[in-house]
Motif scaffolding. Sequence first.
Motif, PDB file in Angstrom:
ATOM      1  N   GLN A  75       7.936   1.524   7.059  1.00 30.09           N
ATOM      2  CA  GLN A  75       8.612   2.612   7.756  1.00 30.09           C
ATOM      3  C   GLN A  75       7.623   3.437   8.585  1.00 30.09           C
ATOM      4  N   THR A  76       8.128   4.116   9.559  1.00 32.73           N
ATOM      5  CA  THR A  76       7.278   4.988  10.366  1.00 32.73           C
ATOM      6  C   THR A  76       6.573   6.016   9.493  1.00 32.73           C
ATOM      7  N   GLY A  77       5.323   6.218   9.764  1.00 27.60           N
ATOM      8  CA  GLY A  77       4.554   7.244   9.058  1.00 27.60           C
ATOM      9  C   GLY A  77       4.023   6.825   7.699  1.00 27.60           C
ATOM     10  N   THR A  78       4.135   5.583   7.361  1.00 30.23           N
ATOM     11  CA  THR A  78       3.658   5.163   6.035  1.00 30.23           C
ATOM     12  C   THR A  78       2.198   4.700   6.048  1.00 30.23           C
ATOM     13  N   GLY A  79       1.587   4.654   7.213  1.00 28.78           N
ATOM     14  CA  GLY A  79       0.160   4.343   7.261  1.00 28.78           C
ATOM     15  C   GLY A  79      -0.184   2.952   7.784  1.00 28.78           C
ATOM     16  N   LYS A  80       0.723   2.355   8.559  1.00 30.48           N
ATOM     17  CA  LYS A  80       0.422   1.018   9.111  1.00 30.48           C
ATOM     18  C   LYS A  80      -0.763   1.099  10.075  1.00 30.48           C
ATOM     19  N   THR A  81      -0.665   2.074  10.975  1.00 38.31           N
ATOM     20  CA  THR A  81      -1.745   2.216  11.953  1.00 38.31           C
ATOM     21  C   THR A  81      -3.048   2.592  11.254  1.00 38.31           C
ATOM     22  N   PHE A  82      -2.897   3.410  10.242  1.00 37.39           N
ATOM     23  CA  PHE A  82      -4.091   3.809   9.491  1.00 37.39           C
ATOM     24  C   PHE A  82      -4.761   2.578   8.865  1.00 37.39           C
ATOM     25  N   ARG A 126       1.225   5.114   0.569  1.00 38.69           N
ATOM     26  CA  ARG A 126       0.542   6.191   1.298  1.00 38.69           C
ATOM     27  C   ARG A 126       0.329   7.392   0.379  1.00 38.69           C
ATOM     28  N   PRO A 127      -0.785   8.066   0.498  1.00 36.08           N
ATOM     29  CA  PRO A 127      -0.987   9.249  -0.365  1.00 36.08           C
ATOM     30  C   PRO A 127      -0.089  10.406   0.069  1.00 36.08           C
ATOM     31  N   ARG A 138       0.856  -1.198   0.000  1.00 38.29           N
ATOM     32  CA  ARG A 138       0.000   0.000   0.000  1.00 38.29           C
ATOM     33  C   ARG A 138       0.890   1.245   0.000  1.00 38.29           C
TER      34      ARG A 138
HETATM   35  N1  LIG Z   1      -3.913   5.659   2.986  1.00 37.45           N
HETATM   36  C1  LIG Z   1      -3.981   6.744   3.727  1.00 37.45           C
HETATM   37  N2  LIG Z   1      -4.947   7.636   3.497  1.00 37.45           N
HETATM   38  C2  LIG Z   1      -5.039   8.758   4.233  1.00 37.45           C
HETATM   39  N3  LIG Z   1      -4.191   9.065   5.233  1.00 37.45           N
HETATM   40  C3  LIG Z   1      -3.193   8.214   5.518  1.00 37.45           C
HETATM   41  C4  LIG Z   1      -3.041   7.008   4.782  1.00 37.45           C
HETATM   42  N4  LIG Z   1      -1.988   6.361   5.268  1.00 37.45           N
HETATM   43  C5  LIG Z   1      -1.512   7.100   6.292  1.00 37.45           C
HETATM   44  N5  LIG Z   1      -2.237   8.199   6.430  1.00 37.45           N
HETATM   45  C6  LIG Z   1      -1.997   9.242   7.408  1.00 37.45           C
HETATM   46  O1  LIG Z   1      -0.590   9.326   7.587  1.00 37.45           O
HETATM   47  C7  LIG Z   1      -0.307   9.561   8.953  1.00 37.45           C
HETATM   48  C8  LIG Z   1       0.668   8.526   9.481  1.00 37.45           C
HETATM   49  O2  LIG Z   1       0.045   7.327   9.400  1.00 37.45           O
HETATM   50  P1  LIG Z   1       0.214   6.205  10.535  1.00 37.45           P
HETATM   51  O3  LIG Z   1       0.299   6.805  11.868  1.00 37.45           O
HETATM   52  O4  LIG Z   1      -0.800   5.220  10.268  1.00 37.45           O
HETATM   53  O5  LIG Z   1       1.642   5.649  10.153  1.00 37.45           O
HETATM   54  P2  LIG Z   1       2.412   4.461  10.866  1.00 37.45           P
HETATM   55  O6  LIG Z   1       3.099   3.717   9.801  1.00 37.45           O
HETATM   56  O7  LIG Z   1       1.506   3.736  11.701  1.00 37.45           O
HETATM   57  O8  LIG Z   1       3.468   5.192  11.726  1.00 37.45           O
HETATM   58  P3  LIG Z   1       4.168   4.586  13.033  1.00 37.45           P
HETATM   59  O9  LIG Z   1       5.059   3.494  12.555  1.00 37.45           O
HETATM   60  O10 LIG Z   1       4.935   5.746  13.534  1.00 37.45           O
HETATM   61  O11 LIG Z   1       3.096   4.144  13.875  1.00 37.45           O
HETATM   62  C9  LIG Z   1      -1.592   9.543   9.701  1.00 37.45           C
HETATM   63  O12 LIG Z   1      -2.007  10.874   9.926  1.00 37.45           O
HETATM   64  C10 LIG Z   1      -2.542   8.873   8.759  1.00 37.45           C
HETATM   65  O13 LIG Z   1      -3.832   9.399   8.913  1.00 37.45           O
END
Ligand SMILES: Nc1ncnc2c1ncn2[C@@H]1O[C@H](COP(=O)(O)OP(=O)(O)OP(=O)(O)O)[C@@H](O)[C@H]1O
Length: 831
Positions: A112-119, A39-40, A37
């Motif tokens: 990687q951090t911030g790529t949207g895993k939690t999302f 991220r946008p 996936r």
């Molecule tokens: N597909 C998506 N569509 C819209 N927003 C997204 C998407 N993926 C990620 N985001 C946004 O990007 C930001 C970072 O996403 P997220 O916290 O999920 O990353 P992460 O990989 O879980 O980071 P970490 O490893 O630090 O937990 C969030 O604000 C999230 O809303």
Amino acid sequence: EDELAALNANICQLNIQRRQVLNDFLDLKGNIRVFCRVRPITMGDNCYLLRPVVSLDSSRLALYFAKNKSKIYSFDKVFHPSSSQDEVFEEVEPVIKSALDGYNACIFAYGQTGTGKTFTMEGTADHPGVIPRAMEALFKQAADSNHPFLFSFSMLEIYMGYLKDLLVPRTTKATEHMPPCMTRLLMTCFDANTRRRITNKIWMVDLGGSERVLKTKAMGRRFEEGKAINLSLSALGDVINALHKKNSHIPYRNSKLTQVLKDSLGEDSKTLMLVHVSPKEEDLCETMCSLNFATRARSIHLGNEESNEAKVQREVEMNSLQYRMKWIEDKRQDIRREIQMLNEKLEDLTGTPPSSSKQLEVSHLPFELEKPQSNIETVKKIGNVMAALPLKLPRFMRPTLSSRRKFGVDRQTSAENDAKAVKTRRPKPHHAESVSLPMNGTAEYNSESIISRNSCLGLEHKCTPDNETEGSQEKSECDIKTVVFPIQDKLPRAPNGKTVYHSCGQTHRNRKTNYINSPKLINIDDWLQSNKYAHGTISSTHQNKRVLVIPHPEKNRRGSLRSELEELHDDKVNAYKLSKNKTNHDKIKKLAKVGAAGTSRSEGVAMPTLIKKFSNEDSRSNSSSTTYTNNDSCGTSTPPANCGIYSNDYFSVEENVRGTSTSPANCGGVIKEKKDESGVNCLQVQLIESETKFSELLMLNTSWTSIHSALDVSGGTITAVIDSGVSISRSEQRPTYHEVPNEIGNKGEDKTMHISLHHSGPGKLQQRNLHLDKANEVDIAMPIQSQGQSMIAGICNLLRQKIQTLCNCALLGLGFKSLGLEHDFFYALML
Ligand SMILES: Nc1ncnc2c1ncn2[C@@H]1O[C@H](COP(=O)(O)OP(=O)(O)OP(=O)(O)O)[C@@H](O)[C@H]1O
């Protein structure tokens, strides 16, 4: 109801098919599947820069390094930046559903951090992610099934090699790296009939930031944190690799992550990896690392790159399976609608809501493969589920971990006994619509999550790797409680509309209350009476179960036999009541003497005791009797004027089996006047005897001109001798009519009738002589009465003995107790 049953059976079949198709589909897709996936671009990103990551189509992704340099990655599915959460879940759903089909599943979010895993995994309120959607889907599927489920939910974090329970509130230190967060959904399905409990789990793991440690330039603790995460990921890769190569040793123990996921990573498990990448150029190196890791996992699944032909072939098959799955799903929906309609119809017809069992659909679980459950069994099963839970069993009686693993069943001994005991106080099944997880340190919290705290070891617990892995996980399986019983009956709703939840403790208490509130105390007299009535004549005559009924030949024998039995029973009850008023011992003796004084012409009549109203005669004395066989119809002659003596007369029977001891069987019978179908008065003789080898049906026409003897005897001959040596006989099973000389009929004023029945069966010769003595009518009724009394007395005596035994046991137990033995000892002793 038949239609409902057929529809349920249909659905059962469809479920089996659906499971098979889904399994084939997942096999084709591969047990390890990798999605990517992207991220946008967000507002903060520099959108003017050239985007290095471009998704080419639904399964390919291009990475541009520099001018004219790129690399293309292939995955099972690529979600481009604009892909919605719905689209993602659509692809994830089959894996989730396979968990209810008996597979363990594991979904990793990696990147990687911030790529949207939690999302992706958790999502937001507006865009719920995989975890909430998965739970919703599972709850829905469980609610549609007819098996009760126990859902357990836990959240763990692996921090620096230790497991930490995220549901236990504690002060947390801010960390540079997000450690792997693991959400486990554990589903236990109960099949009370087979006493099987199937548990499957889904791990949904947010693997945490996979960035290189060097890039973060972290030092000290942060460096260690980053290192731990990467070690976990590396260990995961090794395990997947070893599994693919079918190595004899799988290095699960190399990291806490793989140790925990051990039983969800294997042949019977479905694994899904969702790799997340950033579209930003500055993250290019991280993106490449993530994609390489994902490619490695995928190459493990695919092995050698498959040819285009094979790929096309696979896709065709997958499409056809998908089509089939859709068809099955639609069909199921149709059938469920039909079931709904039928239920409504049934409700209209009967005026009562159909039982929940009829509304239930057969589940998707592997139990069905063995035996589709009937609806009634289903309802029983639901009740048994709570019984199956080892709530209050002493520890030594609970199934051991190894026995559970080995057999996949609860032990049949103690648990079963307990279940039996609880069966009678079957709880009402509960339905919870969502998970309630107390999050503070209240008493409720402690009851719900205490094991979670024990099993999922945080930093505070200095535990060895051994005791914090398998054992603790098993322990937590039993005890982390989030209960969802997806049964039709919903929980009561509070006035504010919210569902009222019951904790396990409450459920248990409710069960107890139900038990106490519905005592089943039976008055012993009522019981005796009801037992007597329930079993009719046969039971009330003790073990003398032979019934001789003499129906008209054209009558339906079975139907008439039943009605005769009922009548006979009523008569006996009346006789019992009558004799209760009339009888005293002296009178009986007196009457017996009168009978002996001369009312009888037969030597067997002068009997000093009541039981000898019918006497034995030597069968040889009758062997020379004339035998009449005539197929004339009965009831052709005029009945004698005075034949009322046969109306509702009671008598007893003595039976003599030649060659055996001649102890009289304490039997009874009744002679009644009846009208046959042509309206002619007939005499009916009913005998109740102890022998059960054959039954005899005999109808005497009151005209005394013919006797019909329909004998239900396989082989052998029965001879009836009436009065002075005139005998009739019948052999085989064909009804025969016997003509009796008129002079016998002329003796209608006589108060004695003497009938001898001889049965010469294949093995032995039996003789039965019946005497009827009108003069002793009241006395004749007595044996029946005394039998009833003796039966009651016998049962009371038996009960008394039982109670005495129980008292003795209790006293013995108290004696042992004073020796200071444990409660468990007595439990075992009782068992
Ligand atoms: N597909 C998506 N569509 C819209 N927003 C997204 C998407 N993926 C990620 N985001 C946004 O990007 C930001 C970072 O996403 P997220 O916290 O999920 O990353 P992460 O990989 O879980 O980071 P970490 O490893 O630090 O937990 C969030 O604000 C999230 O809303």
